[in-house]
Design a protein around this motif. Structure first.
Motif, PDB file in Angstrom:
ATOM      1  N   GLY A 187      -2.501 -10.656  -5.953  1.00 48.75           N
ATOM      2  CA  GLY A 187      -3.186 -11.037  -7.171  1.00 48.75           C
ATOM      3  C   GLY A 187      -3.631  -9.880  -8.036  1.00 48.75           C
ATOM      4  O   GLY A 187      -4.173 -10.105  -9.120  1.00 48.75           O
ATOM      5  N   GLY A 188      -3.442  -8.642  -7.554  1.00 48.95           N
ATOM      6  CA  GLY A 188      -3.737  -7.479  -8.363  1.00 48.95           C
ATOM      7  C   GLY A 188      -4.971  -6.689  -7.980  1.00 48.95           C
ATOM      8  O   GLY A 188      -5.227  -5.637  -8.580  1.00 48.95           O
ATOM      9  N   PHE A 189      -5.745  -7.149  -7.016  1.00 48.49           N
ATOM     10  CA  PHE A 189      -6.924  -6.412  -6.590  1.00 48.49           C
ATOM     11  C   PHE A 189      -6.507  -5.110  -5.929  1.00 48.49           C
ATOM     12  O   PHE A 189      -5.629  -5.102  -5.068  1.00 48.49           O
ATOM     13  CB  PHE A 189      -7.756  -7.254  -5.622  1.00 48.49           C
ATOM     14  CG  PHE A 189      -9.064  -6.634  -5.255  1.00 48.49           C
ATOM     15  CD1 PHE A 189     -10.183  -6.831  -6.039  1.00 48.49           C
ATOM     16  CD2 PHE A 189      -9.183  -5.855  -4.120  1.00 48.49           C
ATOM     17  CE1 PHE A 189     -11.400  -6.269  -5.708  1.00 48.49           C
ATOM     18  CE2 PHE A 189     -10.394  -5.280  -3.775  1.00 48.49           C
ATOM     19  CZ  PHE A 189     -11.501  -5.486  -4.570  1.00 48.49           C
ATOM     20  N   THR A 190      -7.143  -4.006  -6.322  1.00 46.97           N
ATOM     21  CA  THR A 190      -6.742  -2.685  -5.859  1.00 46.97           C
ATOM     22  C   THR A 190      -7.848  -1.977  -5.105  1.00 46.97           C
ATOM     23  O   THR A 190      -9.033  -2.266  -5.272  1.00 46.97           O
ATOM     24  CB  THR A 190      -6.307  -1.797  -7.030  1.00 46.97           C
ATOM     25  OG1 THR A 190      -7.382  -1.673  -7.969  1.00 46.97           O
ATOM     26  CG2 THR A 190      -5.091  -2.384  -7.727  1.00 46.97           C
ATOM     27  N   LYS A 191      -7.435  -1.028  -4.296  1.00 42.59           N
ATOM     28  CA  LYS A 191      -8.341  -0.180  -3.542  1.00 42.59           C
ATOM     29  C   LYS A 191      -7.752   1.223  -3.507  1.00 42.59           C
ATOM     30  O   LYS A 191      -6.546   1.389  -3.342  1.00 42.59           O
ATOM     31  CB  LYS A 191      -8.522  -0.716  -2.121  1.00 42.59           C
ATOM     32  CG  LYS A 191      -9.373   0.155  -1.215  1.00 42.59           C
ATOM     33  CD  LYS A 191      -9.428  -0.427   0.190  1.00 42.59           C
ATOM     34  CE  LYS A 191     -10.229   0.445   1.139  1.00 42.59           C
ATOM     35  NZ  LYS A 191     -10.275  -0.124   2.508  1.00 42.59           N
ATOM     36  N   ASP A 213      -6.464  -2.465   6.636  1.00 43.28           N
ATOM     37  CA  ASP A 213      -5.575  -1.643   5.827  1.00 43.28           C
ATOM     38  C   ASP A 213      -5.443  -0.227   6.369  1.00 43.28           C
ATOM     39  O   ASP A 213      -4.881   0.642   5.696  1.00 43.28           O
ATOM     40  CB  ASP A 213      -6.010  -1.618   4.358  1.00 43.28           C
ATOM     41  CG  ASP A 213      -7.422  -1.092   4.149  1.00 43.28           C
ATOM     42  OD1 ASP A 213      -7.912  -1.183   3.010  1.00 43.28           O
ATOM     43  OD2 ASP A 213      -8.039  -0.594   5.109  1.00 43.28           O
ATOM     44  N   THR A 214      -5.947   0.005   7.552  1.00 43.40           N
ATOM     45  CA  THR A 214      -5.795   1.286   8.220  1.00 43.40           C
ATOM     46  C   THR A 214      -4.797   1.154   9.360  1.00 43.40           C
ATOM     47  O   THR A 214      -4.365   0.056   9.707  1.00 43.40           O
ATOM     48  CB  THR A 214      -7.131   1.806   8.760  1.00 43.40           C
ATOM     49  OG1 THR A 214      -7.659   0.890   9.728  1.00 43.40           O
ATOM     50  CG2 THR A 214      -8.136   1.959   7.618  1.00 43.40           C
ATOM     51  N   GLY A 215      -4.430   2.282   9.943  1.00 44.47           N
ATOM     52  CA  GLY A 215      -3.537   2.269  11.076  1.00 44.47           C
ATOM     53  C   GLY A 215      -2.087   2.079  10.692  1.00 44.47           C
ATOM     54  O   GLY A 215      -1.702   2.158   9.525  1.00 44.47           O
ATOM     55  N   ASP A 216      -1.262   1.797  11.692  1.00 39.83           N
ATOM     56  CA  ASP A 216       0.184   1.754  11.533  1.00 39.83           C
ATOM     57  C   ASP A 216       0.761   0.354  11.532  1.00 39.83           C
ATOM     58  O   ASP A 216       1.947   0.168  11.808  1.00 39.83           O
ATOM     59  CB  ASP A 216       0.847   2.570  12.646  1.00 39.83           C
ATOM     60  CG  ASP A 216       0.593   4.054  12.506  1.00 39.83           C
ATOM     61  OD1 ASP A 216       0.525   4.741  13.543  1.00 39.83           O
ATOM     62  OD2 ASP A 216       0.461   4.536  11.358  1.00 39.83           O
ATOM     63  N   GLY A 240       0.803  -1.208   0.000  1.00 33.91           N
ATOM     64  CA  GLY A 240       0.000   0.000   0.000  1.00 33.91           C
ATOM     65  C   GLY A 240       0.832   1.252   0.000  1.00 33.91           C
ATOM     66  O   GLY A 240       2.020   1.240   0.334  1.00 33.91           O
ATOM     67  N   TRP A 241       0.181   2.326  -0.404  1.00 35.55           N
ATOM     68  CA  TRP A 241       0.741   3.664  -0.304  1.00 35.55           C
ATOM     69  C   TRP A 241      -0.128   4.481   0.640  1.00 35.55           C
ATOM     70  O   TRP A 241      -1.359   4.491   0.512  1.00 35.55           O
ATOM     71  CB  TRP A 241       0.821   4.342  -1.665  1.00 35.55           C
ATOM     72  CG  TRP A 241       1.864   3.757  -2.562  1.00 35.55           C
ATOM     73  CD1 TRP A 241       1.694   2.835  -3.544  1.00 35.55           C
ATOM     74  CD2 TRP A 241       3.264   4.065  -2.550  1.00 35.55           C
ATOM     75  NE1 TRP A 241       2.884   2.538  -4.151  1.00 35.55           N
ATOM     76  CE2 TRP A 241       3.865   3.282  -3.561  1.00 35.55           C
ATOM     77  CE3 TRP A 241       4.066   4.916  -1.797  1.00 35.55           C
ATOM     78  CZ2 TRP A 241       5.241   3.334  -3.825  1.00 35.55           C
ATOM     79  CZ3 TRP A 241       5.432   4.964  -2.060  1.00 35.55           C
ATOM     80  CH2 TRP A 241       5.993   4.181  -3.065  1.00 35.55           C
ATOM     81  N   TYR A 242       0.525   5.147   1.559  1.00 40.92           N
ATOM     82  CA  TYR A 242      -0.136   5.977   2.555  1.00 40.92           C
ATOM     83  C   TYR A 242       0.478   7.357   2.530  1.00 40.92           C
ATOM     84  O   TYR A 242       1.655   7.525   2.215  1.00 40.92           O
ATOM     85  CB  TYR A 242       0.008   5.361   3.949  1.00 40.92           C
ATOM     86  CG  TYR A 242      -0.693   4.031   4.097  1.00 40.92           C
ATOM     87  CD1 TYR A 242      -1.848   3.917   4.876  1.00 40.92           C
ATOM     88  CD2 TYR A 242      -0.215   2.887   3.470  1.00 40.92           C
ATOM     89  CE1 TYR A 242      -2.494   2.699   5.016  1.00 40.92           C
ATOM     90  CE2 TYR A 242      -0.857   1.669   3.596  1.00 40.92           C
ATOM     91  CZ  TYR A 242      -1.989   1.581   4.372  1.00 40.92           C
ATOM     92  OH  TYR A 242      -2.634   0.372   4.514  1.00 40.92           O
ATOM     93  N   ARG A 243      -0.314   8.347   2.877  1.00 38.00           N
ATOM     94  CA  ARG A 243       0.140   9.733   2.825  1.00 38.00           C
ATOM     95  C   ARG A 243      -0.020  10.377   4.191  1.00 38.00           C
ATOM     96  O   ARG A 243      -1.032  10.191   4.863  1.00 38.00           O
ATOM     97  CB  ARG A 243      -0.653  10.512   1.779  1.00 38.00           C
ATOM     98  CG  ARG A 243      -0.254  11.978   1.635  1.00 38.00           C
ATOM     99  CD  ARG A 243      -1.045  12.641   0.512  1.00 38.00           C
ATOM    100  NE  ARG A 243      -2.462  12.687   0.810  1.00 38.00           N
ATOM    101  CZ  ARG A 243      -3.420  12.429  -0.081  1.00 38.00           C
ATOM    102  NH1 ARG A 243      -3.109  12.108  -1.337  1.00 38.00           N
ATOM    103  NH2 ARG A 243      -4.690  12.519   0.284  1.00 38.00           N
ATOM    104  N   VAL A 247      -3.910   5.717   0.883  1.00 38.82           N
ATOM    105  CA  VAL A 247      -4.103   6.236  -0.463  1.00 38.82           C
ATOM    106  C   VAL A 247      -4.551   5.120  -1.394  1.00 38.82           C
ATOM    107  O   VAL A 247      -5.547   5.247  -2.108  1.00 38.82           O
ATOM    108  CB  VAL A 247      -2.827   6.905  -1.005  1.00 38.82           C
ATOM    109  CG1 VAL A 247      -3.020   7.337  -2.455  1.00 38.82           C
ATOM    110  CG2 VAL A 247      -2.443   8.094  -0.136  1.00 38.82           C
ATOM    111  N   ALA A 248      -3.810   4.020  -1.410  1.00 39.38           N
ATOM    112  CA  ALA A 248      -4.136   2.902  -2.287  1.00 39.38           C
ATOM    113  C   ALA A 248      -3.468   1.645  -1.781  1.00 39.38           C
ATOM    114  O   ALA A 248      -2.409   1.704  -1.160  1.00 39.38           O
ATOM    115  CB  ALA A 248      -3.695   3.180  -3.728  1.00 39.38           C
ATOM    116  N   THR A 249      -4.088   0.503  -2.064  1.00 40.26           N
ATOM    117  CA  THR A 249      -3.492  -0.790  -1.748  1.00 40.26           C
ATOM    118  C   THR A 249      -3.651  -1.731  -2.928  1.00 40.26           C
ATOM    119  O   THR A 249      -4.522  -1.545  -3.783  1.00 40.26           O
ATOM    120  CB  THR A 249      -4.116  -1.450  -0.507  1.00 40.26           C
ATOM    121  OG1 THR A 249      -5.503  -1.723  -0.742  1.00 40.26           O
ATOM    122  CG2 THR A 249      -3.967  -0.555   0.711  1.00 40.26           C
ATOM    123  N   ILE A 250      -2.817  -2.753  -2.944  1.00 37.15           N
ATOM    124  CA  ILE A 250      -2.903  -3.770  -3.984  1.00 37.15           C
ATOM    125  C   ILE A 250      -2.526  -5.115  -3.393  1.00 37.15           C
ATOM    126  O   ILE A 250      -1.524  -5.245  -2.690  1.00 37.15           O
ATOM    127  CB  ILE A 250      -2.021  -3.411  -5.199  1.00 37.15           C
ATOM    128  CG1 ILE A 250      -2.205  -4.439  -6.316  1.00 37.15           C
ATOM    129  CG2 ILE A 250      -0.563  -3.255  -4.806  1.00 37.15           C
ATOM    130  CD1 ILE A 250      -1.612  -3.988  -7.645  1.00 37.15           C
TER     131      ILE A 250
END
Length: 121
Positions: A54-58, A104-107, A35-38, A48-51
């Protein structure tokens, strides 16, 4: 804790583009949701985004249609292609690796050192 290595940040004008890269150790990369976090000064680091492997994104709503997260499973690298950048996209972007069955949240997980993205006239 393994530190991921980000690169590609910089200063761009509104409407411009950047591509961020993050390299992870192979064993960690293969089993992780990347993931990318800002983080903006004075705020908590946010998704910001996760993958998935297998390629599924958010994506967070504010970047949908403008940012694309992808991963190269042969090179253990995750990318964030950022197009049509806005001043609101400014912040330190962190790469993250964590198990796919976790929040996918938090630290949680393993983090890189961050790379600065500044969008300004």
């Amino acid at each position: 804790q393994v530190q991921l290595v980000e690169s590609g940040g910089g200063l761009v004008q509104p409407g411009g583009s950047l591509r961020l890269s993050c390299v992870a150790p192979g064993p960690l990369f293969r089993i992780s949701r990347m993931g990318w976090y800002r983080q903006v000064p004075g705020t908590q680091r946010a998704l910001v985004a996760t993958i998935l492997s297998g390629g599924f994104t958010k994506y967070v709503d504010s970047v949908k249609g403008r940012f694309t997260i992808s991963r190269d499973n042969e090179r253990n690298t995750v990318y964030l292609q950022m197009n049509t950048l806005k001043p609101e996209d400014t912040g330190v972007y962190y790469c993250n690796a964590r198990p796919p069955f976790t929040s996918d949240t938090g630290d949680d997980g393993t983090w890189g050192q961050g790379t600065q993205v500044t969008v300004s006239p």
